[in-house]
Every structure is written in structure tokens, then in C-alpha cells.
Design a protein around this motif. Structure first.
Motif, PDB file in Angstrom:
ATOM      1  N   VAL A 300      49.234  54.741  40.590  1.00  0.00           N
ATOM      2  CA  VAL A 300      48.427  55.315  41.371  1.00  0.00           C
ATOM      3  C   VAL A 300      47.021  55.691  40.855  1.00  0.00           C
ATOM      4  CG1 VAL A 300      47.105  56.386  43.801  1.00  0.00           C
ATOM      5  CG2 VAL A 300      50.238  56.301  43.453  1.00  0.00           C
ATOM      6  N   ASP A 301      46.270  54.381  41.114  1.00  0.00           N
ATOM      7  CA  ASP A 301      45.263  54.361  39.818  1.00  0.00           C
ATOM      8  C   ASP A 301      44.157  55.846  40.294  1.00  0.00           C
ATOM      9  OD1 ASP A 301      43.650  51.931  38.296  1.00  0.00           O
ATOM     10  OD2 ASP A 301      42.039  53.778  38.884  1.00  0.00           O
ATOM     11  N   LEU A 302      43.799  56.255  39.514  1.00  0.00           N
ATOM     12  CA  LEU A 302      43.201  57.342  39.541  1.00  0.00           C
ATOM     13  C   LEU A 302      41.759  57.076  40.029  1.00  0.00           C
ATOM     14  CD1 LEU A 302      43.585  59.293  36.284  1.00  0.00           C
ATOM     15  CD2 LEU A 302      45.282  59.790  37.939  1.00  0.00           C
ATOM     16  N   VAL A 303      41.231  55.987  40.118  1.00  0.00           N
ATOM     17  CA  VAL A 303      40.034  55.648  40.289  1.00  0.00           C
ATOM     18  C   VAL A 303      39.520  55.190  41.765  1.00  0.00           C
ATOM     19  CG1 VAL A 303      37.670  54.785  40.547  1.00  0.00           C
ATOM     20  CG2 VAL A 303      38.638  55.467  38.476  1.00  0.00           C
ATOM     21  N   LEU A 304      41.212  53.739  41.961  1.00  0.00           N
ATOM     22  CA  LEU A 304      40.980  53.060  43.138  1.00  0.00           C
ATOM     23  C   LEU A 304      41.767  54.004  44.428  1.00  0.00           C
ATOM     24  CD1 LEU A 304      41.533  50.019  41.296  1.00  0.00           C
ATOM     25  CD2 LEU A 304      40.038  50.444  42.709  1.00  0.00           C
ATOM     26  N   GLY A 305      43.191  54.539  43.838  1.00  0.00           N
ATOM     27  CA  GLY A 305      43.625  55.578  44.823  1.00  0.00           C
ATOM     28  C   GLY A 305      44.715  54.570  45.583  1.00  0.00           C
ATOM     29  N   ILE A 306      45.343  53.554  44.832  1.00  0.00           N
ATOM     30  CA  ILE A 306      46.640  53.380  45.688  1.00  0.00           C
ATOM     31  C   ILE A 306      47.516  52.314  44.097  1.00  0.00           C
ATOM     32  CG2 ILE A 306      44.851  51.628  47.408  1.00  0.00           C
ATOM     33  CD1 ILE A 306      44.187  49.107  45.790  1.00  0.00           C
ATOM     34  N   PRO A 307      48.186  52.006  44.312  1.00  0.00           N
ATOM     35  CA  PRO A 307      48.947  51.844  43.198  1.00  0.00           C
ATOM     36  C   PRO A 307      48.524  50.719  42.728  1.00  0.00           C
ATOM     37  CG  PRO A 307      50.937  52.230  45.236  1.00  0.00           C
ATOM     38  CD  PRO A 307      48.861  52.127  45.913  1.00  0.00           C
ATOM     39  N   VAL A 308      48.787  50.447  41.078  1.00  0.00           N
ATOM     40  CA  VAL A 308      48.111  49.210  40.791  1.00  0.00           C
ATOM     41  C   VAL A 308      48.611  49.344  39.698  1.00  0.00           C
ATOM     42  CG1 VAL A 308      45.675  48.666  39.085  1.00  0.00           C
ATOM     43  CG2 VAL A 308      45.694  50.208  41.350  1.00  0.00           C
ATOM     44  N   ARG A 309      49.042  48.159  39.314  1.00  0.00           N
ATOM     45  CA  ARG A 309      49.870  47.947  37.323  1.00  0.00           C
ATOM     46  C   ARG A 309      48.897  47.274  36.477  1.00  0.00           C
ATOM     47  NH1 ARG A 309      54.176  43.095  37.168  1.00  0.00           N
ATOM     48  NH2 ARG A 309      55.308  43.851  35.390  1.00  0.00           N
ATOM     49  N   TRP A 310      48.700  47.431  35.672  1.00  0.00           N
ATOM     50  CA  TRP A 310      47.653  46.996  34.524  1.00  0.00           C
ATOM     51  C   TRP A 310      48.607  46.802  33.045  1.00  0.00           C
ATOM     52  CZ3 TRP A 310      43.327  45.347  35.584  1.00  0.00           C
ATOM     53  CH2 TRP A 310      42.631  46.156  36.516  1.00  0.00           C
TER      54      TRP A 310
END
Length: 382
Positions: A300-310
Motif C-alpha cells: 500500500v503506497d505510503l503516499v497514494l494510500g492504495i496497493p501499487v506494484r513498482w
């Protein structure tokens, strides 16, 4: 084509054209363009609607628009080109190329951490005036001197506007050219793509007016003072109308102020889908493209607040957040308000969509979902 949509479309993609026409007719879209490239064949290159809120200018073939965070896909492509040339190493410390950066706990920050939003430097320490991002030298210097907001490499936190300054400075240090110049001379011109970081004054008349998204009740200042989301967004420009102003267009914001249309965005990213070579111009080797798909973070991206895969430089499919993007070997990212670009190497497929009427959210929208779903339904899913 229709009375509302112009351009060329493969018969298989008629439902995409119909969806765009319906959205323009209903007012969901003001103006937009969509492009699909398959192994060098343009299957779709369409546009329609209006380039201004007053509906006095039609969106034409050569209309361009501020594409927000789609700019990041081009900025990271510039870095990958330098990697391919042996001038930059994604696994090396940033300080190897930019010594001033290696202070206050950033000595171990690697190039891949910056490109994949895991460096901990997702914004500017307070006190900070968000409009100071236009001062490239000052903004870049401050990022170099401050400490990371979390342990680098342990999690992602979206580098909303700082990524452009960070990667842009690496490009400048390694190539000797500004990011704007590098993108123009080393990417856009060789590829024949109508894309630029910022915008030349001679192009102002063909830039579509940005219509900001609906207001939101969310107040970032209600978060804890040390929350990376609050710290990031309180230090960056969050007024979308800034994109219509001259000082925005004159600046180098490698994370946010790229200007192009769907055709040019697709052309810029198509090397990722076509083994690095487009129309005889080779930018990348397949081994360099493979770096993109080395997963760097999934949280869960610390800035976007949603699950993200980079991966390195690009988002990778995350079904929990964007289920309409096939869970395959795809590199993508979206721009604020709903624009989107996808590169699908195993199919030689590149899809792009840009618009000027912004929807809610930072990644994708109902409109981008509808278009991308219709494209994959028409071309078949793996």
C-alpha cells in the motif's frame, strides 16, 4: 469515423471509437485522443471534442495537452536510455553521479530507488512553498540535502513531483543536457514524436485547456504531521489550473508537465513494446527493457494510500487496484485525471489515452478503464 470522432481506426476497434463518441456527446469528455500501436502498425489514432472549456476550439489532430504524471514514463525512459549506453547503473548509488545527494542518510539510495518511488524522498521538507518547484536549481538542491522520510528501498511512496527533479538531475549530470533538451534531442526527435517537457511558446495556441477535477472533501492536513502522504502533497502543487499558466509551461517539471497527445505518447513508449527499436531507431536493448520488470515494491503506497506494484521506472499490474489492466508483463502509468499509457512487450502493443477534462483520482478513471477494456476485448486477451 463519426461526426464527433476523427482519425483512423481498425474495424476491430469500432467499439472504442463508439465509447469515445458517447463520452464526448454526454459531456463526460471535453476533448481527448486515443492511440493503439501493434508491432509498428497504427491500429487506432483518433481524437475528438474540444480543446477549451468554452468549446470554441475543436480538438484537432495536432492538439497537445499537459499529460501530468505520464511525463514520468518519458523521464524514466530517458534514464533507461543512459543505462543502455552504459552511462548510468540502476543498482549504483545516486551519489556516484550526484555527490551532493549522498548526505543525511541517503548515501545508500540507489538509482533504482529513485526511479521506483522507494528512495524516501517523495517531496520537500517544510517550510516549503509548493510553487518553488518551478525554481529547478533550488528545488533540486533541497532534495539533495534533506533526509529520507522512510528507510530507502523498504517501501514505495509516490514521488509525485520530486521524481522529475531527481531523475532529471541524474540525466543532466550524466549526459550534460537538461532533461528537456535530452527528451527533445535523444527521444522525441529521433522517434518523430510530438512530445516535450514543458511547452514551447510557439505551441501555446494548440495546447488544450485543462479542466480541473471535481473538488474533494479530503484534506491532507488532517493526517499526522509525519505522514508521507501529508508531507508529499503539502509540498507539491495540487491546483490543476496551474497547468494552463505560462510559468508552468516554461518550467522543467519532469514528473508533471510533459505535453503531447495519444499518438506521440504511444510513439515515445513504443520502444518498450517493440524490443527497443522503432522505425530503425534503437533506443534500448531487450536486456535493458527487462530491468523494468524487476519488482521493486509491492505495498500500500505510503503516499497514494492504495496497493501499487513498482518495477524500475514503471508501474506493474496490480489487480487489487486496476483490475482492467491484464496481470501480465506490462509497464504502465497514468496521469492525474485519468490519462494512461501501457506498454505490453509480449504482444508488441502500446496503448495511450489523454484528455483535458480531468476525472477524480491520480491513477486511471472510469473512462480509461472503458477504453482499455474495449481495446483488449477487441484484440483478444492472452
Amino acid at each position: 469515423m463519426t461526426e464527433l470522432v476523427h482519425g483512423n481506426a481498425d474495424p476491430r476497434l469500432r467499439k472504442v471509437v463508439a465509447a469515445l463518441a458517447l463520452n464526448i456527446e454526454s459531456g463526460a469528455e471535453l476533448g481527448a485522443s486515443i492511440a493503439v500501436d501493434l508491432d509498428g502498425e497504427t491500429l487506432l489514432d483518433v481524437w475528438g471534442g474540444h480543446a477549451d472549456a468554452g468549446r470554441n476550439r475543436e480538438w484537432s489532430r495536432d492538439t497537445i495537452v499537459n499529460v501530468w504524471s505520464l511525463t514520468k514514463t518519458v523521464t524514466n525512459l530517458a534514464a533507461l536510455v543512459l543505462v543502455d549506453r552504459g552511462l548510468l547503473d540502476v543498482h549504483a548509488p545516486v551519489a556516484n553521479y550526484w555527490p551532493e545527494f549522498g548526505v543525511n542518510g541517503k548515501e545508500g539510495v540507489l538509482v533504482r530507488h529513485v526511479m521506483s518511488h522507494t528512495s524516501g524522498v517523495s517531496g520537500w521538507d517544510q517550510p516549503w512553498n509548493p510553487e518553488d518547484v518551478y525554481d529547478l536549481e533550488r528545488a533540486t538542491h533541497q532534495l539533495a540535502t534533506q533526509a529520507p522520510w522512510w528507510k530507502p528501498g523498504t517501501a514505495s511512496g509516490y514521488h509525485d513531483q520530486s521524481l522529475g527533479h531527481l531523475v532529471g538531475e541524474l540525466v543532466r549530470r550524466v549526459s550534460g543536457k537538461s532533461l528537456t533538451e535530452f527528451v527533445r534531442t535523444e527521444l522525441a526527435e529521433p522517434l518523430g514524436a510530438d512530445f516535450q517537457i514543458g511547452a514551447r511558446e510557439s505551441d501555446y495556441e494548440r495546447i488544450a485547456e485543462i479542466v480541473p477535477p471535481p473538488p474533494t472533501d479530503f484534506d491532507v492536513n488532517e493526517l499526522a504531521p509525519d505522514d508521507p502522504m501529508r508531507k508529499t502533497f503539502s509540498s507539491t502543487i495540487m491546483d490543476a489550473s496551474e497547468a494552463n499558466k505560462v510559468h508552468w509551461r516554461r518550467s522543467e517539471l519532469g514528473a508533471a508537465n510533459g505535453h503531447g497527445n495519444a499518438r506521440s505518447v504511444a510513439r515515445m513508449l513504443s520502444p518498450l513494446s517493440r524490443a527497443g527499436e522503432v522505425n530503425g531507431v534503437r533506443l534500448l536493448r531487450p536486456s535493458t527493457i527487462d530491468l523494468i520488470f524487476e519488482e521493486q515494491a509491492r505495498n500500500v503506497d505510503l503516499v497514494l494510500g492504495i496497493p501499487v506494484r513498482w518495477g524500475i521506472g514503471y508501474g506493474l499490474p496490480e489487480p487489487a487496484t486496476l483490475p482492467y489492466i491484464p496481470d501480465e508483463k506490462i509497464a504502465f502509468w497514468g496521469g492525474w485525471g485519468g490519462s494512461m499509457v501501457l506498454a505490453h512487450p509480449e504482444r508488441g502493443l502500446t496503448i495511450s489515452y489523454v484528455m483535458n477534462k480531468m476525472a477524480d483520482g491520480l491513477i486511471g478513471s472510469d473512462r480509461s478503464e472503458a477504453y482499455i477494456t474495449a481495446i483488449y476485448d477487441a484484440l483478444g486477451r492472452s
